[in-house]
Motif scaffolding. Structure first.
Motif, PDB file in Angstrom:
ATOM      1  N   GLY A  52       0.804  -1.216   0.000  1.00 24.07           N
ATOM      2  CA  GLY A  52       0.000   0.000   0.000  1.00 24.07           C
ATOM      3  C   GLY A  52       0.836   1.263   0.000  1.00 24.07           C
ATOM      4  O   GLY A  52       0.525   2.230  -0.698  1.00 24.07           O
ATOM      5  N   LEU A  53       1.905   1.256   0.762  1.00 28.14           N
ATOM      6  CA  LEU A  53       2.805   2.400   0.823  1.00 28.14           C
ATOM      7  C   LEU A  53       3.347   2.723  -0.565  1.00 28.14           C
ATOM      8  O   LEU A  53       3.329   3.870  -0.999  1.00 28.14           O
ATOM      9  N   PHE A  54       3.802   1.705  -1.273  1.00 24.10           N
ATOM     10  CA  PHE A  54       4.403   1.934  -2.583  1.00 24.10           C
ATOM     11  C   PHE A  54       3.352   2.277  -3.637  1.00 24.10           C
ATOM     12  O   PHE A  54       3.628   3.067  -4.546  1.00 24.10           O
ATOM     13  N   HIS A  55       2.144   1.760  -3.498  1.00 21.12           N
ATOM     14  CA  HIS A  55       1.062   2.167  -4.408  1.00 21.12           C
ATOM     15  C   HIS A  55       0.741   3.646  -4.205  1.00 21.12           C
ATOM     16  O   HIS A  55       0.551   4.393  -5.177  1.00 21.12           O
ATOM     17  N   ARG A  56       0.674   4.074  -2.956  1.00 22.21           N
ATOM     18  CA  ARG A  56       0.400   5.492  -2.683  1.00 22.21           C
ATOM     19  C   ARG A  56       1.541   6.377  -3.167  1.00 22.21           C
ATOM     20  O   ARG A  56       1.296   7.461  -3.715  1.00 22.21           O
ATOM     21  N   LEU A  57       2.768   5.932  -2.977  1.00 23.84           N
ATOM     22  CA  LEU A  57       3.927   6.700  -3.453  1.00 23.84           C
ATOM     23  C   LEU A  57       3.839   6.895  -4.966  1.00 23.84           C
ATOM     24  O   LEU A  57       3.987   8.012  -5.467  1.00 23.84           O
ATOM     25  N   ARG A  58       3.571   5.823  -5.685  1.00 20.91           N
ATOM     26  CA  ARG A  58       3.474   5.899  -7.149  1.00 20.91           C
ATOM     27  C   ARG A  58       2.318   6.787  -7.594  1.00 20.91           C
ATOM     28  O   ARG A  58       2.449   7.578  -8.527  1.00 20.91           O
ATOM     29  N   ALA A  59       1.179   6.643  -6.933  1.00 23.60           N
ATOM     30  CA  ALA A  59       0.013   7.453  -7.303  1.00 23.60           C
ATOM     31  C   ALA A  59       0.278   8.933  -7.044  1.00 23.60           C
ATOM     32  O   ALA A  59      -0.085   9.787  -7.860  1.00 23.60           O
ATOM     33  N   ALA A  60       0.914   9.239  -5.917  1.00 21.09           N
ATOM     34  CA  ALA A  60       1.227  10.632  -5.606  1.00 21.09           C
ATOM     35  C   ALA A  60       2.206  11.203  -6.627  1.00 21.09           C
ATOM     36  O   ALA A  60       2.036  12.332  -7.097  1.00 21.09           O
ATOM     37  N   PHE A  61       3.212  10.430  -6.982  1.00 21.78           N
ATOM     38  CA  PHE A  61       4.173  10.894  -7.982  1.00 21.78           C
ATOM     39  C   PHE A  61       3.470  11.154  -9.314  1.00 21.78           C
ATOM     40  O   PHE A  61       3.681  12.192  -9.942  1.00 21.78           O
ATOM     41  N   ALA A  62       2.619  10.225  -9.733  1.00 22.13           N
ATOM     42  CA  ALA A  62       1.907  10.371 -11.012  1.00 22.13           C
ATOM     43  C   ALA A  62       1.006  11.601 -11.007  1.00 22.13           C
ATOM     44  O   ALA A  62       0.821  12.239 -12.039  1.00 22.13           O
ATOM     45  N   ALA A  63       0.468  11.946  -9.831  1.00 20.68           N
ATOM     46  CA  ALA A  63      -0.415  13.104  -9.715  1.00 20.68           C
ATOM     47  C   ALA A  63       0.364  14.401  -9.517  1.00 20.68           C
ATOM     48  O   ALA A  63      -0.232  15.483  -9.427  1.00 20.68           O
ATOM     49  N   GLY A  64       1.683  14.307  -9.424  1.00 24.25           N
ATOM     50  CA  GLY A  64       2.502  15.496  -9.210  1.00 24.25           C
ATOM     51  C   GLY A  64       2.523  15.957  -7.761  1.00 24.25           C
ATOM     52  O   GLY A  64       2.966  17.067  -7.464  1.00 24.25           O
ATOM     53  N   ASP A  65       2.050  15.115  -6.845  1.00 23.22           N
ATOM     54  CA  ASP A  65       2.005  15.444  -5.421  1.00 23.22           C
ATOM     55  C   ASP A  65       3.290  14.958  -4.758  1.00 23.22           C
ATOM     56  O   ASP A  65       3.330  13.909  -4.114  1.00 23.22           O
ATOM     57  N   LEU A  66       4.352  15.731  -4.936  1.00 23.27           N
ATOM     58  CA  LEU A  66       5.657  15.311  -4.425  1.00 23.27           C
ATOM     59  C   LEU A  66       5.717  15.316  -2.905  1.00 23.27           C
ATOM     60  O   LEU A  66       6.456  14.513  -2.323  1.00 23.27           O
ATOM     61  N   ALA A  67       4.944  16.152  -2.238  1.00 22.58           N
ATOM     62  CA  ALA A  67       4.951  16.160  -0.765  1.00 22.58           C
ATOM     63  C   ALA A  67       4.471  14.811  -0.233  1.00 22.58           C
ATOM     64  O   ALA A  67       5.090  14.233   0.664  1.00 22.58           O
ATOM     65  N   THR A  68       3.394  14.296  -0.805  1.00 21.07           N
ATOM     66  CA  THR A  68       2.888  12.991  -0.377  1.00 21.07           C
ATOM     67  C   THR A  68       3.844  11.880  -0.791  1.00 21.07           C
ATOM     68  O   THR A  68       4.097  10.951  -0.016  1.00 21.07           O
ATOM     69  N   ALA A  69       4.380  11.966  -1.992  1.00 24.35           N
ATOM     70  CA  ALA A  69       5.337  10.950  -2.442  1.00 24.35           C
ATOM     71  C   ALA A  69       6.553  10.907  -1.517  1.00 24.35           C
ATOM     72  O   ALA A  69       7.024   9.831  -1.149  1.00 24.35           O
ATOM     73  N   ARG A  70       7.035  12.067  -1.105  1.00 22.60           N
ATOM     74  CA  ARG A  70       8.182  12.119  -0.179  1.00 22.60           C
ATOM     75  C   ARG A  70       7.812  11.547   1.187  1.00 22.60           C
ATOM     76  O   ARG A  70       8.626  10.888   1.830  1.00 22.60           O
ATOM     77  N   LYS A  71       6.595  11.806   1.633  1.00 19.01           N
ATOM     78  CA  LYS A  71       6.127  11.261   2.915  1.00 19.01           C
ATOM     79  C   LYS A  71       6.149   9.735   2.872  1.00 19.01           C
ATOM     80  O   LYS A  71       6.635   9.083   3.793  1.00 19.01           O
ATOM     81  N   GLU A  72       5.630   9.164   1.792  1.00 17.80           N
ATOM     82  CA  GLU A  72       5.613   7.709   1.655  1.00 17.80           C
ATOM     83  C   GLU A  72       7.036   7.160   1.513  1.00 17.80           C
ATOM     84  O   GLU A  72       7.366   6.116   2.071  1.00 17.80           O
ATOM     85  N   GLN A  73       7.899   7.878   0.786  1.00 20.49           N
ATOM     86  CA  GLN A  73       9.287   7.439   0.663  1.00 20.49           C
ATOM     87  C   GLN A  73       9.969   7.467   2.029  1.00 20.49           C
ATOM     88  O   GLN A  73      10.758   6.574   2.358  1.00 20.49           O
ATOM     89  N   GLY A  74       9.639   8.447   2.839  1.00 27.92           N
ATOM     90  CA  GLY A  74      10.186   8.516   4.195  1.00 27.92           C
ATOM     91  C   GLY A  74       9.766   7.321   5.030  1.00 27.92           C
ATOM     92  O   GLY A  74      10.564   6.782   5.817  1.00 27.92           O
ATOM     93  N   ARG A  75       8.524   6.885   4.863  1.00 22.02           N
ATOM     94  CA  ARG A  75       8.065   5.691   5.573  1.00 22.02           C
ATOM     95  C   ARG A  75       8.833   4.459   5.097  1.00 22.02           C
ATOM     96  O   ARG A  75       9.232   3.616   5.907  1.00 22.02           O
ATOM     97  N   ALA A  76       9.030   4.358   3.796  1.00 22.75           N
ATOM     98  CA  ALA A  76       9.803   3.236   3.254  1.00 22.75           C
ATOM     99  C   ALA A  76      11.220   3.253   3.814  1.00 22.75           C
ATOM    100  O   ALA A  76      11.766   2.209   4.192  1.00 22.75           O
ATOM    101  N   ASN A  77      11.806   4.431   3.895  1.00 20.47           N
ATOM    102  CA  ASN A  77      13.164   4.544   4.425  1.00 20.47           C
ATOM    103  C   ASN A  77      13.222   4.146   5.892  1.00 20.47           C
ATOM    104  O   ASN A  77      14.194   3.514   6.334  1.00 20.47           O
ATOM    105  N   ALA A  78      12.185   4.493   6.652  1.00 22.24           N
ATOM    106  CA  ALA A  78      12.134   4.090   8.059  1.00 22.24           C
ATOM    107  C   ALA A  78      12.104   2.571   8.173  1.00 22.24           C
ATOM    108  O   ALA A  78      12.757   1.987   9.051  1.00 22.24           O
ATOM    109  N   LEU A  79      11.367   1.914   7.281  1.00 21.44           N
ATOM    110  CA  LEU A  79      11.331   0.441   7.290  1.00 21.44           C
ATOM    111  C   LEU A  79      12.691  -0.144   6.931  1.00 21.44           C
ATOM    112  O   LEU A  79      13.141  -1.108   7.556  1.00 21.44           O
ATOM    113  N   VAL A  80      13.337   0.427   5.938  1.00 16.39           N
ATOM    114  CA  VAL A  80      14.667  -0.056   5.546  1.00 16.39           C
ATOM    115  C   VAL A  80      15.639   0.116   6.709  1.00 16.39           C
ATOM    116  O   VAL A  80      16.443  -0.779   6.991  1.00 16.39           O
TER     117      VAL A  80
END
Length: 140
Positions: A52-80
């Motif tokens: 779900g995190l990566f689906h939201r990241l991709r959807a936000a990027f496709a919509a040009g919503d970089l703030a949301t995409a960065r938020k989701e990427q930050g969550r992914a980074n926390a998991l890593v």
């Protein structure tokens, strides 16, 4: 430095023969960067238990919503970061296997040597930290 190197090489692959090939991008911690250089698909460790995190990241990027995409990427980074943390044994595969179990996925059993399974204390700490970060609310 590593990310720039990885993105440059991926970009070269994507452009090969005028983009004839669709090549998956495979770094959880750089999924957003992969999208920026032309990735259409991803592979990685966390995708299997946190799609779900990566689906939201991709959807936000496709919509040009970089703030949301960065938020989701930050969550992914926390998991890593957690998957590599000495607090939980520092063996990403063992940590990943337990995260699958926490999601109610197929029980994979203990990892094979030389990877050491998580102790009960490490499992409890990981579960506590995942709960505190809101993982179970946003992973799907």
């Amino acid at each position: 430095m590593f990310l720039a190197h990885l993105c440059r090489h991926y970009d070269n692959v994507v452009r090969y023969r005028d983009g004839r090939y669709d090549v998956a991008y495979g770094r959880d911690e750089a999924a957003l960067a992969g999208l920026a250089v032309g990735a259409h698909g991803h592979i990685g460790n966390a995708f299997n238990f946190c799609a779900g995190l990566f689906h939201r990241l991709r959807a936000a990027f496709a919509a040009g919503d970089l703030a949301t995409a960065r938020k989701e990427q930050g969550r992914a980074n926390a998991l890593v970061n957690m998957m590599n943390s000495a607090k939980y044994g520092g063996q990403g595969l063992a940590i990943n296997r337990y995260m699958y179990e926490l999601k109610g996925a197929v029980k994979l059993g203990p990892p094979r040597a030389p990877i050491v399974p998580l102790t009960a204390e490490q499992k409890a700490a990981l579960h506590k930290d995942l709960t505190e970060m809101g993982y179970f609310d946003w992973c799907d």
